[in-house]
Design a protein around this motif. Structure first.
Motif, mmCIF file in Angstrom:
data_model
loop_
_atom_site.group_PDB
_atom_site.id
_atom_site.type_symbol
_atom_site.label_atom_id
_atom_site.label_comp_id
_atom_site.label_asym_id
_atom_site.label_seq_id
_atom_site.Cartn_x
_atom_site.Cartn_y
_atom_site.Cartn_z
ATOM 1 N N LEU A 1 -10.032 -6.609 -1.006
ATOM 2 C CA LEU A 1 -8.704 -6.042 -1.208
ATOM 3 C C LEU A 1 -8.431 -6.138 -2.706
ATOM 4 N N SER A 2 -8.358 -4.998 -3.382
ATOM 5 C CA SER A 2 -8.343 -5.001 -4.840
ATOM 6 C C SER A 2 -7.176 -4.212 -5.426
ATOM 7 N N ASP A 3 -6.563 -4.784 -6.452
ATOM 8 C CA ASP A 3 -5.427 -4.230 -7.201
ATOM 9 C C ASP A 3 -5.731 -2.824 -7.723
ATOM 10 N N SER A 4 -4.796 -1.881 -7.464
ATOM 11 C CA SER A 4 -4.991 -0.487 -7.894
ATOM 12 C C SER A 4 -3.921 -0.003 -8.868
ATOM 13 N N SER A 5 -3.063 -0.907 -9.358
ATOM 14 C CA SER A 5 -1.877 -0.509 -10.126
ATOM 15 C C SER A 5 -2.186 0.333 -11.357
ATOM 16 N N ASN A 6 -3.365 0.110 -11.963
ATOM 17 C CA ASN A 6 -3.716 0.798 -13.206
ATOM 18 C C ASN A 6 -4.984 1.638 -13.034
ATOM 19 N N THR B 1 -7.977 -9.915 -4.568
ATOM 20 C CA THR B 1 -7.951 -10.164 -6.014
ATOM 21 C C THR B 1 -6.581 -10.595 -6.526
ATOM 22 N N GLY B 2 -5.490 -10.188 -5.823
ATOM 23 C CA GLY B 2 -4.179 -10.311 -6.436
ATOM 24 C C GLY B 2 -4.126 -9.386 -7.650
ATOM 25 N N ASP B 3 -3.110 -9.567 -8.514
ATOM 26 C CA ASP B 3 -3.035 -8.782 -9.753
ATOM 27 C C ASP B 3 -4.045 -9.338 -10.747
ATOM 28 N N PHE B 4 -4.835 -8.465 -11.371
ATOM 29 C CA PHE B 4 -5.832 -8.978 -12.306
ATOM 30 C C PHE B 4 -6.206 -7.926 -13.333
ATOM 31 N N LYS B 5 -6.797 -8.403 -14.425
ATOM 32 C CA LYS B 5 -7.506 -7.564 -15.382
ATOM 33 C C LYS B 5 -8.581 -8.450 -16.001
ATOM 34 N N PHE B 6 -9.474 -7.878 -16.763
ATOM 35 C CA PHE B 6 -10.475 -8.661 -17.485
ATOM 36 C C PHE B 6 -10.173 -8.595 -18.970
ATOM 37 N N ASP B 7 -10.139 -9.745 -19.601
ATOM 38 C CA ASP B 7 -9.891 -9.845 -21.047
ATOM 39 C C ASP B 7 -10.875 -10.866 -21.604
ATOM 40 N N VAL C 1 0.859 -1.190 0.000
ATOM 41 C CA VAL C 1 0.000 0.000 0.000
ATOM 42 C C VAL C 1 0.897 1.242 0.000
ATOM 43 N N ARG C 2 0.511 2.232 -0.816
ATOM 44 C CA ARG C 2 1.284 3.465 -1.015
ATOM 45 C C ARG C 2 2.658 3.166 -1.629
ATOM 46 N N ASP D 1 -19.065 -4.977 1.137
ATOM 47 C CA ASP D 1 -19.478 -3.930 2.073
ATOM 48 C C ASP D 1 -18.391 -2.871 2.205
ATOM 49 N N TYR D 2 -17.120 -3.322 2.195
ATOM 50 C CA TYR D 2 -15.989 -2.420 2.397
ATOM 51 C C TYR D 2 -14.917 -2.715 1.343
ATOM 52 N N LEU D 3 -14.119 -1.684 1.036
ATOM 53 C CA LEU D 3 -13.045 -1.822 0.058
ATOM 54 C C LEU D 3 -11.731 -1.327 0.651
ATOM 55 N N MET D 4 -10.666 -2.092 0.416
ATOM 56 C CA MET D 4 -9.321 -1.638 0.730
ATOM 57 C C MET D 4 -8.515 -1.640 -0.579
ATOM 58 N N PRO D 5 -8.339 -0.472 -1.214
ATOM 59 C CA PRO D 5 -7.483 -0.427 -2.409
ATOM 60 C C PRO D 5 -6.046 -0.777 -2.019
ATOM 61 N N ILE D 6 -5.402 -1.628 -2.795
ATOM 62 C CA ILE D 6 -4.038 -2.050 -2.479
ATOM 63 C C ILE D 6 -3.182 -1.980 -3.742
ATOM 64 N N GLN D 7 -1.918 -2.205 -3.578
ATOM 65 C CA GLN D 7 -0.903 -2.223 -4.638
ATOM 66 C C GLN D 7 -0.943 -0.976 -5.507
ATOM 67 N N GLY D 8 -0.215 0.019 -5.056
ATOM 68 C CA GLY D 8 -0.131 1.259 -5.802
ATOM 69 C C GLY D 8 0.262 2.407 -4.894
ATOM 70 N N GLU D 9 0.842 3.436 -5.486
ATOM 71 C CA GLU D 9 1.150 4.640 -4.726
ATOM 72 C C GLU D 9 -0.157 5.298 -4.285
ATOM 73 N N TYR D 10 -0.041 6.269 -3.376
ATOM 74 C CA TYR D 10 -1.240 6.855 -2.781
ATOM 75 C C TYR D 10 -2.218 7.366 -3.833
ATOM 76 N N ARG D 11 -1.703 8.025 -4.874
ATOM 77 C CA ARG D 11 -2.592 8.599 -5.890
ATOM 78 C C ARG D 11 -3.415 7.513 -6.573
ATOM 79 N N LEU D 12 -2.837 6.308 -6.730
ATOM 80 C CA LEU D 12 -3.566 5.201 -7.356
ATOM 81 C C LEU D 12 -4.624 4.641 -6.410
ATOM 82 N N LEU D 13 -4.285 4.544 -5.129
ATOM 83 C CA LEU D 13 -5.278 4.094 -4.137
ATOM 84 C C LEU D 13 -6.441 5.084 -4.076
ATOM 85 N N ASP D 14 -6.105 6.375 -4.140
ATOM 86 C CA ASP D 14 -7.136 7.414 -4.110
ATOM 87 C C ASP D 14 -8.009 7.359 -5.363
#
Length: 559
Positions: free
Chosen positions: A191-196, A159-165, A13-14, A382-395
């Motif tokens: 807990l969901s990937d925020s890298s992109n 989720t780990g790292d993911f995308k939909f294709d 995180v961050r 019910d709740y979300l924790m954005p993970i994997q990414g700098e603060y701006r990506l979590l935001d």
């Protein structure tokens, strides 16, 4: 009734990488991923950064296992450092475990460790307080899985790292049905990937990227040097396929790549369209340029560094020349943009040309805005924790979630060590635990801290200034005139006045201390440092590292 459910990010995180999350259910702790992070430039000399394991070590008797989502270094890279002191079961898909074993085998103390367990999307493991199951996700490496912890209060999903294709090949396809089933059974926390998360663009499908690579190969007549990340299996397969279709042979560079390719071939996650497709490095000189593809890979920024070496005749295998195409098939991080620009310039100077997938396509192994919203709508957490990414990506991820209707107070943008605790039907932020970065430099684990890094930065910025003096403490006099030298600070011969004045300052500081009845070595050295530092800054506006070396003649002592 559930008494204790806590989610604790210990990394990821961050920051980009270093994923490690602890989910505590009653008296059991489930570790989700155990990854590392490659350092940015300001961490001088640091090889890798891993999570601080303090909290887990203090509660190791509660840990039921480590559950891995995929085989990239940001998910498995810290395993050797963790397992060497804390040997717990490790769970992951066939490909993930195979790569985890390669990572762990580098540690001599773990050569007999074999508590690995291969699972798949059909596996469900019942522990005392939770059931752990898995679901298929789409990423750039086969065997990628999301993790579902089912507790008596509801599900915690990672989720780990993911995308939909939608047109992914079978081994890379997401199991949408399974996600929908989990979503119908009350997801407490996601807990969901925020890298992109900042990208509003639709990510190009791997089928389109395959066509793009083939077209690039078809219309270039000279040698093609491809840069990729070693563990991006889907990209490596596309390169092998394109080379085979136009009659080129592929030369692999780097031990990391050879290990990964051999493992993927053995497990049938990679296929060779032509049994004679791969050429050895010894055959490289004999291959005509129009029949050659060189695959240069490595960790994160390493392919870019290798290309720069090729362009400046410093690479061990080949040099870029007229007619070569450098084809970048990975999307470098923002931190690498300057290095990429410099590398491009060097390649053109050497007579080559550069093409990058990111110039023409939106290529990523991570979910964009619409993918993240689809994941939220499938799981209804019910709740979300954005993970994997700098603060701006979590935001950015938090804003995306709010657009789907999730209340802002149900989204936790955490920092390392934060404890998000479930109590009275909701999650709340509790007291934090010890967490942070552990830096690896060579064989040293955690022995490099902020003070050492500060000194390295000062040495890199302003150099070092050394003053060597011999004194006779009994006679209270200086025996030999100070010998001054510097490295990376000033050119001594061109600054004789500066060195002479510095010598006088050292003499004066020492004489003042020798005249003091309460002589103290630490005070002496500190006075020399302070007086020299003040003078040198006044004259040069620089702060070199000042190292006083004081020797004592009668006592044969060196200070």
């Amino acid at each position: 009734m559930l008494q204790n459910l806590r989610v604790i990010p210990l990394g990821g995180v961050r920051e980009n990488g270093k994923n490690m999350y602890a989910v505590e259910v009653e008296d059991e702790i489930y570790i989700l991923d155990c990854g590392l992070m490659y350092p940015e430039n300001e961490l001088l000399g640091i090889d890798v950064v891993i999570p601080d394991f303090t909290y887990v070590k203090e509660n190791i008797d509660k840990v039921v296992g480590i559950f891995l989502t995929h085989g990239h270094a940001d998910a498995i890279g810290a395993l050797p450092y963790f397992l060497v002191e804390n040997q717990v079961p490790v769970f992951g898909s066939e490909m993930t475990i195979a790569l985890a074993k390669i990572a762990v085998s580098s540690e001599k103390k773990l050569r007999r460790f074999d508590d690995f367990h291969i699972i798949d999307e059909k596996t469900a493991i019942d522990f005392k307080n939770a059931t752990v199951s898995f679901f298929k996700t789409t990423h750039s490496i086969p065997g990628s899985l999301g993790i579902d912890l089912k507790t008596s209060a509801g599900h915690v999903v990672y989720t780990g790292d993911f995308k939909f294709d939608q047109v992914a090949t079978p081994e890379y396809q997401t199991d949408f049905g399974r996600l929908a089933d989990i979503g119908r059974d009350h997801v407490l926390m996601l807990l969901s990937d925020s890298s992109n998360a900042e990208s509003p663009y639709e990510t190009s499908s791997e089928r389109d990227i395959s066509s793009y690579i083939l077209e690039t190969f078809k219309y270039h007549e000279g040698r093609i040097i491809v840069a990729s990340v070693a563990s991006n299996i889907v990209r490596i397969q596309q390169i092998l396929n394109a080379a085979a279709q136009i009659g080129r042979r592929v030369v692999l560079t780097g031990r990391d790549l050879e290990k990964i390719v051999k493992t993927a071939l053995k497990l049938n996650y990679l296929t060779l369209p032509d049994p004679n497709l791969l050429a050895t490095t010894k055959e490289l000189r004999e291959l005509p340029p129009e029949k050659t593809v060189v695959l240069e890979t490595g960790k994160m920024g390493e392919p870019i560094k290798s290309l720069s070496k090729m362009a400046t005749n410093r690479h061990r295998l080949l040099h870029i020349k007229e007619g070569d195409l450098v084809f970048i098939t990975t999307t470098p991080s923002h931190a690498m943009e300057t290095n990429v620009a410099k590398m491009r310039d060097l390649v053109y100077r050497a007579g080559g040309t550069v093409k990058a997938i990111s110039d023409d396509m939106h290529s990523s192994g991570h979910a964009n805005k619409s993918n993240l919203q689809l994941m939220l709508n499938l799981l209804h957490p019910d709740y979300l924790m954005p993970i994997q990414g700098e603060y701006r990506l979590l935001d950015a991820h938090a804003n995306i979630a709010e657009e789907t209707g999730m209340p802002a107070d149900h989204i936790f943008i955490t920092k390392m060590g934060d404890v998000v605790k479930y109590n009275k039907g909701g999650f709340h932020l509790g007291a934090a635990v010890n967490a942070g970065d552990t830096m690896i430099d060579g064989s040293g684990v955690g022995d490099i801290g902020n003070i050492v890094l500060r000194d390295r930065r000062l040495l890199a910025d302003d150099g070092i200034f050394i003053a060597v003096v011999t004194i006779d403490r009994r006679k209270k006099k200086i025996v030999a005139k100070p010998k001054l030298t510097s490295r990376g600070f000033v050119y001594v011969k061109a600054n004789r006045n500066l060195m002479a004045e510095s010598s006088d300052i050292v003499v004066k500081a020492i004489e003042n201390n020798l005249a003091n009845k309460e002589f103290d070595w630490n005070d002496l050295k500190q006075d020399v440092r302070e007086d020299l530092s003040k003078y040198l800054f006044e004259q040069t506006k620089r702060h070199p590292v000042i190292l006083p070396v004081i020797m004592e003649v009668n006592q044969n002592r060196h200070r």
